[in-house]
Design a protein around this motif. Structure first.
Motif, mmCIF file in Angstrom:
data_model
loop_
_atom_site.group_PDB
_atom_site.id
_atom_site.type_symbol
_atom_site.label_atom_id
_atom_site.label_comp_id
_atom_site.label_asym_id
_atom_site.label_seq_id
_atom_site.Cartn_x
_atom_site.Cartn_y
_atom_site.Cartn_z
ATOM 1 N N UNK A 133 -2.690 9.933 12.513
ATOM 2 C CA UNK A 133 -3.422 10.004 11.243
ATOM 3 C C UNK A 133 -2.473 9.879 10.054
ATOM 4 N N UNK A 134 -1.351 10.548 10.118
ATOM 5 C CA UNK A 134 -0.364 10.460 9.034
ATOM 6 C C UNK A 134 0.196 9.048 8.898
ATOM 7 N N UNK A 135 0.485 8.400 10.012
ATOM 8 C CA UNK A 135 0.991 7.022 9.971
ATOM 9 C C UNK A 135 -0.034 6.065 9.373
ATOM 10 N N UNK A 136 -1.285 6.207 9.773
ATOM 11 C CA UNK A 136 -2.341 5.336 9.239
ATOM 12 C C UNK A 136 -2.482 5.542 7.733
ATOM 13 N N UNK A 137 -2.468 6.780 7.299
ATOM 14 C CA UNK A 137 -2.568 7.079 5.864
ATOM 15 C C UNK A 137 -1.361 6.520 5.107
ATOM 16 N N UNK A 138 -0.185 6.644 5.671
ATOM 17 C CA UNK A 138 1.030 6.135 5.019
ATOM 18 C C UNK A 138 0.941 4.631 4.835
ATOM 19 N N UNK A 139 0.518 3.904 5.872
ATOM 20 C CA UNK A 139 0.406 2.453 5.769
ATOM 21 C C UNK A 139 -0.697 2.052 4.801
ATOM 22 N N UNK A 140 -1.800 2.797 4.791
ATOM 23 C CA UNK A 140 -2.908 2.475 3.894
ATOM 24 C C UNK A 140 -2.485 2.599 2.439
ATOM 25 N N UNK A 141 -1.792 3.684 2.089
ATOM 26 C CA UNK A 141 -1.363 3.880 0.707
ATOM 27 C C UNK A 141 -0.217 2.952 0.328
ATOM 28 N N UNK A 142 0.683 2.705 1.261
ATOM 29 C CA UNK A 142 1.826 1.831 0.995
ATOM 30 C C UNK A 142 1.359 0.409 0.740
ATOM 31 N N UNK A 143 0.337 -0.042 1.444
ATOM 32 C CA UNK A 143 -0.169 -1.405 1.275
ATOM 33 C C UNK A 143 -0.605 -1.684 -0.149
ATOM 34 N N UNK A 144 -1.265 -0.695 -0.775
ATOM 35 C CA UNK A 144 -1.712 -0.878 -2.151
ATOM 36 C C UNK A 144 -0.538 -0.932 -3.114
ATOM 37 N N UNK A 145 0.491 -0.161 -2.840
ATOM 38 C CA UNK A 145 1.648 -0.112 -3.723
ATOM 39 C C UNK A 145 2.455 -1.406 -3.627
ATOM 40 N N UNK A 146 2.589 -1.950 -2.416
ATOM 41 C CA UNK A 146 3.407 -3.141 -2.206
ATOM 42 C C UNK A 146 2.659 -4.420 -2.587
ATOM 43 N N UNK A 147 1.346 -4.418 -2.497
ATOM 44 C CA UNK A 147 0.577 -5.622 -2.798
ATOM 45 C C UNK A 147 0.935 -6.122 -4.194
ATOM 46 N N UNK A 148 1.183 -7.407 -4.298
ATOM 47 C CA UNK A 148 1.606 -7.985 -5.575
ATOM 48 C C UNK A 148 1.119 -9.421 -5.648
ATOM 49 N N UNK A 149 0.563 -9.785 -6.769
ATOM 50 C CA UNK A 149 0.210 -11.181 -6.995
ATOM 51 C C UNK A 149 1.414 -11.863 -7.608
ATOM 52 N N UNK A 150 1.838 -12.965 -7.011
ATOM 53 C CA UNK A 150 2.968 -13.722 -7.529
ATOM 54 C C UNK A 150 2.455 -14.972 -8.222
#
Length: 181
Positions: A8-25
């Motif tokens: 559960x912690x790993x899934x939450x970490x990846x879910x939140x990290x994805x939004x932070x890393x997402x970037x439009x170039x």
């Protein structure tokens, strides 16, 4: 239970990290930045000079329309080109101290005026001020056999010094440089 909590912690970490890393170039620059240095061999880190510039494309247009004769040109596209001398030098026979300068040119018939200006980080030549000029020299212009679509700069060894060679379309300009040792 411990495995469920870890998962559960790993899934939450990846879910939140994805939004932070997402970037439009943004798309590819139409006039990409390039660099030339002397010596050009990547194995030699002790450079004497380097020029950073953007490479406009002709796309069916004439060089004279994009870099008009008699008018100050940014020597490339986007920001004004910048040239860094890591050692004292003479350019076109005039002494220049080590340092970074904006590089402007004034195209002409048979010769171009080469301008080194102390004001850096200039967009184009819109804010160019001749009061910042450090040196102005004349450089011979000639015509090459091949046409270059993209504006290009390179350094070529010539008789104990180098030439900064600029080319676009069939226009070629060679600026003699020698280094103070």
């Amino acid at each position: 239970m411990k495995n469920v909590l870890t998962l559960t912690l790993l899934i939450c970490a990846f879910a939140f990290t994805g939004d932070v890393i997402a970037q439009d170039f943004s798309g590819m620059d139409k006039s990409p930045m390039d660099m030339a240095s002397y010596p050009s061999d990547y194995k030699i880190s002790d450079k004497a000079v380097r020029v950073i510039y953007s490479r406009p494309q002709l796309k069916g247009r004439a060089v004279a329309d994009l870099a008009p004769a008699g008018k100050v040109w940014r020597t490339g596209a986007n920001e004004a080109a910048e040239i860094t001398f890591y050692k004292g030098a003479t350019i076109g026979g005039k002494k220049i101290d080590a340092g970074t300068y904006s590089l402007f040119t004034i195209p002409g018939e048979g010769e171009w005026t080469i301008i080194l200006n102390k004001n850096l980080n200039q967009w184009g030549s819109y804010f160019y001020k001749d009061s910042g000029d450090v040196v102005r020299v004349q450089a011979k212009a000639s015509q090459g056999a091949d046409s270059l679509e993209a504006f290009s700069m390179t350094f070529k060894e010539v008789d104990g010094g180098v030439h900064l060679v600029m080319g676009w379309g069939t226009d070629r300009v060679a600026v003699p440089i020698t280094f103070v040792m």
